[in-house]
Design a protein around this motif. Sequence first.
Motif, PDB file in Angstrom:
ATOM      1  N   GLY A 161       0.814  -1.375  -0.036  1.00  0.00           N
ATOM      2  CA  GLY A 161       0.016   0.030   0.154  1.00  0.00           C
ATOM      3  C   GLY A 161       0.913   1.295   0.053  1.00  0.00           C
ATOM      4  N   ALA A 162       1.868   1.137   0.837  1.00  0.00           N
ATOM      5  CA  ALA A 162       2.701   2.435   0.702  1.00  0.00           C
ATOM      6  C   ALA A 162       3.743   2.414  -0.456  1.00  0.00           C
ATOM      7  N   GLY A 163       3.743   1.625  -1.344  1.00  0.00           N
ATOM      8  CA  GLY A 163       4.546   1.634  -2.433  1.00  0.00           C
ATOM      9  C   GLY A 163       6.279   1.178  -2.207  1.00  0.00           C
ATOM     10  N   ASP A 164       6.419   0.316  -1.000  1.00  0.00           N
ATOM     11  CA  ASP A 164       7.609   0.218  -0.521  1.00  0.00           C
ATOM     12  C   ASP A 164       7.810  -1.372  -0.706  1.00  0.00           C
ATOM     13  N   ALA A 165       7.050  -2.349  -1.460  1.00  0.00           N
ATOM     14  CA  ALA A 165       7.309  -3.519  -1.312  1.00  0.00           C
ATOM     15  C   ALA A 165       8.506  -3.944  -1.900  1.00  0.00           C
ATOM     16  N   PRO A 166       9.081  -5.163  -1.386  1.00  0.00           N
ATOM     17  CA  PRO A 166      10.382  -5.745  -2.141  1.00  0.00           C
ATOM     18  C   PRO A 166       9.763  -6.071  -3.597  1.00  0.00           C
ATOM     19  N   LEU A 167      10.849  -6.187  -4.514  1.00  0.00           N
ATOM     20  CA  LEU A 167      10.447  -6.699  -5.710  1.00  0.00           C
ATOM     21  C   LEU A 167       9.590  -8.138  -6.038  1.00  0.00           C
ATOM     22  N   LEU A 168      10.458  -8.952  -4.916  1.00  0.00           N
ATOM     23  CA  LEU A 168       9.639 -10.214  -4.926  1.00  0.00           C
ATOM     24  C   LEU A 168       8.747 -10.455  -3.634  1.00  0.00           C
ATOM     25  N   ILE A 169       7.648 -10.942  -3.870  1.00  0.00           N
ATOM     26  CA  ILE A 169       6.768 -11.022  -2.906  1.00  0.00           C
ATOM     27  C   ILE A 169       6.283 -12.563  -2.552  1.00  0.00           C
ATOM     28  N   PRO A 170       7.124 -13.643  -2.059  1.00  0.00           N
ATOM     29  CA  PRO A 170       6.591 -14.830  -1.987  1.00  0.00           C
ATOM     30  C   PRO A 170       5.582 -15.095  -0.926  1.00  0.00           C
ATOM     31  N   LYS A 171       5.161 -16.314  -0.580  1.00  0.00           N
ATOM     32  CA  LYS A 171       4.642 -17.055   0.526  1.00  0.00           C
ATOM     33  C   LYS A 171       3.058 -16.270   0.450  1.00  0.00           C
ATOM     34  N   THR A 172       2.344 -15.998  -0.764  1.00  0.00           N
ATOM     35  CA  THR A 172       1.302 -15.603  -1.092  1.00  0.00           C
ATOM     36  C   THR A 172       0.160 -16.494  -1.301  1.00  0.00           C
ATOM     37  N   TYR A 173      -0.953 -16.428  -0.699  1.00  0.00           N
ATOM     38  CA  TYR A 173      -1.961 -17.459  -1.257  1.00  0.00           C
ATOM     39  C   TYR A 173      -2.970 -16.740  -2.169  1.00  0.00           C
ATOM     40  N   PRO A 174      -3.449 -17.779  -3.202  1.00  0.00           N
ATOM     41  CA  PRO A 174      -4.395 -17.017  -4.346  1.00  0.00           C
ATOM     42  C   PRO A 174      -5.429 -16.014  -3.797  1.00  0.00           C
ATOM     43  N   PRO A 175      -6.043 -16.225  -2.861  1.00  0.00           N
ATOM     44  CA  PRO A 175      -7.245 -15.194  -2.520  1.00  0.00           C
ATOM     45  C   PRO A 175      -6.610 -13.778  -2.017  1.00  0.00           C
ATOM     46  N   ASP A 176      -5.437 -13.840  -1.504  1.00  0.00           N
ATOM     47  CA  ASP A 176      -4.568 -12.641  -1.056  1.00  0.00           C
ATOM     48  C   ASP A 176      -4.217 -11.588  -2.287  1.00  0.00           C
ATOM     49  N   VAL A 177      -4.243 -12.301  -3.436  1.00  0.00           N
ATOM     50  CA  VAL A 177      -3.778 -11.448  -4.600  1.00  0.00           C
ATOM     51  C   VAL A 177      -4.831 -10.319  -4.856  1.00  0.00           C
ATOM     52  N   ASN A 178      -6.198 -10.915  -4.695  1.00  0.00           N
ATOM     53  CA  ASN A 178      -7.253  -9.987  -5.288  1.00  0.00           C
ATOM     54  C   ASN A 178      -7.115  -8.565  -4.962  1.00  0.00           C
ATOM     55  N   THR A 179      -6.789  -8.443  -3.504  1.00  0.00           N
ATOM     56  CA  THR A 179      -6.894  -7.214  -2.885  1.00  0.00           C
ATOM     57  C   THR A 179      -5.617  -6.029  -3.421  1.00  0.00           C
ATOM     58  N   PHE A 180      -4.895  -6.696  -4.115  1.00  0.00           N
ATOM     59  CA  PHE A 180      -3.760  -5.622  -4.797  1.00  0.00           C
ATOM     60  C   PHE A 180      -3.917  -5.351  -6.290  1.00  0.00           C
ATOM     61  N   VAL A 181      -4.719  -5.978  -6.880  1.00  0.00           N
ATOM     62  CA  VAL A 181      -4.737  -6.114  -8.112  1.00  0.00           C
ATOM     63  C   VAL A 181      -5.145  -4.542  -8.705  1.00  0.00           C
ATOM     64  N   SER A 182      -6.152  -4.016  -8.478  1.00  0.00           N
ATOM     65  CA  SER A 182      -6.588  -2.815  -8.915  1.00  0.00           C
ATOM     66  C   SER A 182      -5.687  -1.572  -8.469  1.00  0.00           C
ATOM     67  N   SER A 183      -4.774  -1.736  -7.633  1.00  0.00           N
ATOM     68  CA  SER A 183      -3.918  -0.835  -7.405  1.00  0.00           C
ATOM     69  C   SER A 183      -3.002  -0.337  -8.333  1.00  0.00           C
ATOM     70  N   GLY A 184      -2.676  -1.665  -9.076  1.00  0.00           N
ATOM     71  CA  GLY A 184      -1.376  -1.455 -10.147  1.00  0.00           C
ATOM     72  C   GLY A 184      -0.267  -1.690  -9.441  1.00  0.00           C
ATOM     73  N   ALA A 185      -0.189  -2.290  -8.351  1.00  0.00           N
ATOM     74  CA  ALA A 185       1.079  -2.368  -7.469  1.00  0.00           C
ATOM     75  C   ALA A 185       1.527  -3.744  -7.769  1.00  0.00           C
TER      76      ALA A 185
END
Length: 546
Positions: A109-133
Amino acid sequence: MLRRPWRQVATAAAALLTAASLVACGDDPSENQDLSENRAGAMENYAVGTQFKATEPISFSVLYNNHPNYPLKNDWLFWSELKSRTNITLDPVAVPLSDYNQKRSLLIGAGDAPLLIPKTYPPDVNTFVSSGAILPVSDHLDLMPNLKEKIEKWNLKPEIDTLRQQDGKFYLLPGLHKKPWHEYSLAIRTDILDELNLAVPKTWDELYTVLKAMKAAYPDVYPFSDRWSQPNPAGNLFNLLAVSHGLEGAGWNFQHMSWNAQAQKFEYTGATEQYKQVLQYLNKLVAEKLLDPESFTQTDDAARQKLANGRSFVISANAQAVVNDYRPDLAATNPKAKIAKIPLPVGPAGEINPSSRLENGMMISSKARDSKNFVAMMQFVDWLWYSDAGQEFAKWGVEGTTFVKDASGKPTLAPEVNVIGLNPNAPKHLQKDFGFYNGVFAYGGKPELVQAFFSPEEQEFQQVMNARTPKTPPPPYPLNDEEREQVSLWETPLRDHVYQASLQFVLGQRDLGQWDAYLAELRSKNMDAYVEMANKAYERYKEANG
């Protein structure tokens, strides 16, 4: 789970999804993108079977899920050997396991995420798609030959399609299993079965019969007292019963929508006849004092103590719980006791393996696309997480140091290295001292890799489960941004009410004759609107993608 007003969506989505259908067919748009400025350090002829090694030293940041069982160490052999083999240095941004999801959301959300973001389960992705991040990784599969090959050879397209968003793309590189891996079931005191001349129950109905016989022989005992009830009441037990009844998941894996293949539509899981049957079954166990009512609220320690002290004989389990918890507990109180995990009891859905062949995976920050090392990064991710050699390295480590191979090429742990109690007296630990078999880097693969550290009895369990028919994944119903925003307001009240009412029905605090009233309560919390939205999204996706 898997948002403009509907009239706008009807027009805009038609054009969008027509284009998306082309994306979904090929998933290789990067072939037509100019990546000439993003190839620094990339290999020219990287392919399946190629050892990836960047042509210059590169560093990539990675969000690191710091597991308390093997806390991060900078001097792990994993890091130095990875650099030696690939010319890549990973810069971990360490986050405690307990705070991982929350910290991940804050960083993205803050635009500070590392380039690689592992350990993410499929439903968790939905929250971040619309932001373009987050990068639409399906646009770049041509850079990942090992991933593409496994999707094709293992016929994973139906599972991959469940990841697609409303634009036809997917934003998660998932962990891939060749065979579904189902881990959780029930453990039973087999010495009690032998004492009472009972067979291991193969179905939920047979389990009921076994529990009745145990209760008759031990009237002061609740034969079944369960664990894994915090924060979700009986999280594992509800889920096992739900999938055995053909639902997508319940309890700690609660899925709002379940696919009705006969009707060709989605239904709300907590309102289905199958879910009612789950509640009726559990209510019967509680009413007949076969299942401890405290199972739905007690701590794990309380459940373990009851098992150890002979106050129960059945409990939820995975392989590690049996070996690390139940057997040591029983050995201290009753050395003659024996306990084993049984194959998942069969329910109305038949002999299925309900587990998905996808698991947690990797999101990539959209910032990576502008990096001069973007192509090299995608090649590196493809090698470490998806090549046979990379998966073996992440799990087993370095031949001659952490493992050895026999004449047939089969790896075994080096005698001085322990993991999961395989070499209990060894001075070194594969995870703690070397950094291998790390959940951030090692998951998925062929059964022989996934099951490499399984005990013989766990391998027998997996053989039984692998012989069952894999569950067909539900079709996609990707929501657009506006729909997802709306659904996010509905899901928590609906889920909370399902949990609350389920507990009341099971414990007899509410009569199942009030089922229709319960359904009306769900409707008042927008259940019907949610189901309608999901089915419209399914039809929309099907029309655009075939």
